[in-house]
Scaffold this motif. Structure first.
Motif, PDB file in Angstrom:
ATOM      1  N   PRO A  51       0.826  -1.217   0.000  1.00 17.26           N
ATOM      2  CA  PRO A  51       0.000   0.000   0.000  1.00 17.26           C
ATOM      3  C   PRO A  51       0.860   1.266   0.000  1.00 17.26           C
ATOM      4  O   PRO A  51       1.935   1.296   0.593  1.00 17.26           O
ATOM      5  CB  PRO A  51      -0.798  -0.109   1.299  1.00 17.26           C
ATOM      6  CG  PRO A  51      -0.705  -1.539   1.708  1.00 17.26           C
ATOM      7  CD  PRO A  51       0.594  -2.061   1.163  1.00 17.26           C
ATOM      8  N   VAL A  52       0.373   2.281  -0.679  1.00 18.01           N
ATOM      9  CA  VAL A  52       1.048   3.572  -0.727  1.00 18.01           C
ATOM     10  C   VAL A  52       0.194   4.562   0.071  1.00 18.01           C
ATOM     11  O   VAL A  52      -0.963   4.784  -0.290  1.00 18.01           O
ATOM     12  CB  VAL A  52       1.215   4.070  -2.185  1.00 18.01           C
ATOM     13  CG1 VAL A  52       1.820   5.458  -2.219  1.00 18.01           C
ATOM     14  CG2 VAL A  52       2.055   3.089  -2.983  1.00 18.01           C
ATOM     15  N   PRO A  58      -4.953   5.303  -3.537  1.00 19.61           N
ATOM     16  CA  PRO A  58      -5.775   4.093  -3.623  1.00 19.61           C
ATOM     17  C   PRO A  58      -5.119   3.007  -4.477  1.00 19.61           C
ATOM     18  O   PRO A  58      -5.675   1.925  -4.643  1.00 19.61           O
ATOM     19  CB  PRO A  58      -7.067   4.604  -4.276  1.00 19.61           C
ATOM     20  CG  PRO A  58      -6.635   5.762  -5.102  1.00 19.61           C
ATOM     21  CD  PRO A  58      -5.486   6.393  -4.351  1.00 19.61           C
ATOM     22  N   VAL A  59      -3.936   3.290  -4.998  1.00 19.37           N
ATOM     23  CA  VAL A  59      -3.232   2.365  -5.884  1.00 19.37           C
ATOM     24  C   VAL A  59      -1.984   1.857  -5.161  1.00 19.37           C
ATOM     25  O   VAL A  59      -1.134   2.651  -4.775  1.00 19.37           O
ATOM     26  CB  VAL A  59      -2.834   3.067  -7.202  1.00 19.37           C
ATOM     27  CG1 VAL A  59      -2.130   2.100  -8.142  1.00 19.37           C
ATOM     28  CG2 VAL A  59      -4.038   3.699  -7.872  1.00 19.37           C
ATOM     29  N   PHE A 104       5.350   5.904  -7.707  1.00 18.79           N
ATOM     30  CA  PHE A 104       5.689   4.645  -8.359  1.00 18.79           C
ATOM     31  C   PHE A 104       6.932   4.722  -9.247  1.00 18.79           C
ATOM     32  O   PHE A 104       7.380   3.705  -9.761  1.00 18.79           O
ATOM     33  CB  PHE A 104       4.491   4.164  -9.188  1.00 18.79           C
ATOM     34  CG  PHE A 104       3.252   4.032  -8.343  1.00 18.79           C
ATOM     35  CD1 PHE A 104       3.040   2.900  -7.582  1.00 18.79           C
ATOM     36  CD2 PHE A 104       2.332   5.059  -8.283  1.00 18.79           C
ATOM     37  CE1 PHE A 104       1.922   2.783  -6.790  1.00 18.79           C
ATOM     38  CE2 PHE A 104       1.203   4.954  -7.493  1.00 18.79           C
ATOM     39  CZ  PHE A 104       0.996   3.813  -6.736  1.00 18.79           C
ATOM     40  N   LEU A 105       7.458   5.911  -9.443  1.00 19.20           N
ATOM     41  CA  LEU A 105       8.554   6.076 -10.398  1.00 19.20           C
ATOM     42  C   LEU A 105       9.820   5.311 -10.020  1.00 19.20           C
ATOM     43  O   LEU A 105      10.446   4.695 -10.876  1.00 19.20           O
ATOM     44  CB  LEU A 105       8.844   7.563 -10.603  1.00 19.20           C
ATOM     45  CG  LEU A 105       7.705   8.345 -11.270  1.00 19.20           C
ATOM     46  CD1 LEU A 105       8.054   9.826 -11.350  1.00 19.20           C
ATOM     47  CD2 LEU A 105       7.387   7.784 -12.642  1.00 19.20           C
ATOM     48  N   ILE A 106      10.190   5.324  -8.751  1.00 22.95           N
ATOM     49  CA  ILE A 106      11.404   4.607  -8.335  1.00 22.95           C
ATOM     50  C   ILE A 106      11.217   3.100  -8.505  1.00 22.95           C
ATOM     51  O   ILE A 106      12.086   2.407  -9.039  1.00 22.95           O
ATOM     52  CB  ILE A 106      11.791   4.966  -6.885  1.00 22.95           C
ATOM     53  CG1 ILE A 106      12.246   6.425  -6.831  1.00 22.95           C
ATOM     54  CG2 ILE A 106      12.887   4.047  -6.356  1.00 22.95           C
ATOM     55  CD1 ILE A 106      12.492   6.952  -5.432  1.00 22.95           C
ATOM     56  N   GLY A 107      10.071   2.590  -8.082  1.00 21.51           N
ATOM     57  CA  GLY A 107       9.802   1.163  -8.242  1.00 21.51           C
ATOM     58  C   GLY A 107       9.785   0.744  -9.701  1.00 21.51           C
ATOM     59  O   GLY A 107      10.284  -0.335 -10.049  1.00 21.51           O
ATOM     60  N   ASP A 108       9.243   1.594 -10.553  1.00 20.37           N
ATOM     61  CA  ASP A 108       9.210   1.260 -11.974  1.00 20.37           C
ATOM     62  C   ASP A 108      10.598   1.293 -12.597  1.00 20.37           C
ATOM     63  O   ASP A 108      10.894   0.509 -13.500  1.00 20.37           O
ATOM     64  CB  ASP A 108       8.259   2.191 -12.722  1.00 20.37           C
ATOM     65  CG  ASP A 108       6.811   1.860 -12.424  1.00 20.37           C
ATOM     66  OD1 ASP A 108       6.538   0.708 -12.016  1.00 20.37           O
ATOM     67  OD2 ASP A 108       5.959   2.734 -12.584  1.00 20.37           O
TER      68      ASP A 108
END
Length: 193
Positions: A46-47, A51-52, A168-172
């Motif tokens: 969870p972030v 909600p994503v 989400f940019l770092i994870g991507d």
């Protein structure tokens, strides 16, 4: 045997094409791609304020597209989406149905198609080309997912970007780096055989 001598026989192929061709193979690959995406979606963090969640779903969708090619990759993601809409609890965090993050799944269908088409042209054979392919796939997912999130969750564009893109940019980038290692390595292994 040199790589130059083997490479021309691989032009126009994706990794799945190296398996003996049959309808059974294609059906198994499509269902396997859908299942892989569903399993990867369960890897969810969870972030806060969003909600994503961060999931393995996008990585799986892009890996399915590049490994299976445009047609089978799209079919895999369509099966995944339709099963989830029908109630299979394999969307992120064990959910199903068209929630506020369903736009990302729509984006994954298009992204799998695009990266699959690029892979057929050799875009998964080197680290740099794979990086570009994965980043394009991620951009497609966000181009559909973030506006859908804004509409479905009644958010402003800036709020949707803050909740559905920025965290989400770092994870991507890490997912792209993983793909940059896996896909070219798979082709090197195949070419050595």
């Amino acid at each position: 045997m040199s790589t130059a001598a083997v490479a021309p026989t691989r032009t126009g192929q994706v990794l799945a094409d190296l398996l003996p061709a049959s309808r059974v193979r294609d059906a198994a690959l499509v269902l396997g791609g859908a299942a892989l995406t569903g399993i990867a979606a369960q890897i969810a963090v969870p972030v806060p304020g969003s909600p994503v969640p961060v999931t393995g779903q996008t990585f799986a969708a892009l890996l399915v597209g590049t490994s299976l090619g445009a047609g089978r990759g799209l079919l895999s993601l369509v099966v995944y989406a339709l099963a989830g809409l029908a109630g299979v609890p394999w969307f992120a965090e064990g959910t199903s149905g068209a929630g506020v993050s369903f736009g990302y799944i729509i984006g994954m269908m298009l992204a799998a198609t695009v990266v699959g088409a690029l892979a057929r042209r050799g875009a998964d054979r080197s680290v740099l080309r794979t990086a570009g392919t994965m980043l394009l796939g991620e951009a497609i997912i966000y181009a559909i997912g973030v506006p859908y999130l804004a509409l479905a969750a009644d958010m402003s564009a800036s709020a949707a970007i803050a909740a559905g893109l920025t965290p989400f940019l770092i994870g991507d980038a890490l997912k792209a780096a993983l793909a940059m290692g896996l896909l070219p390595a798979a082709w090197k292994f195949v070419n050595k055989r």
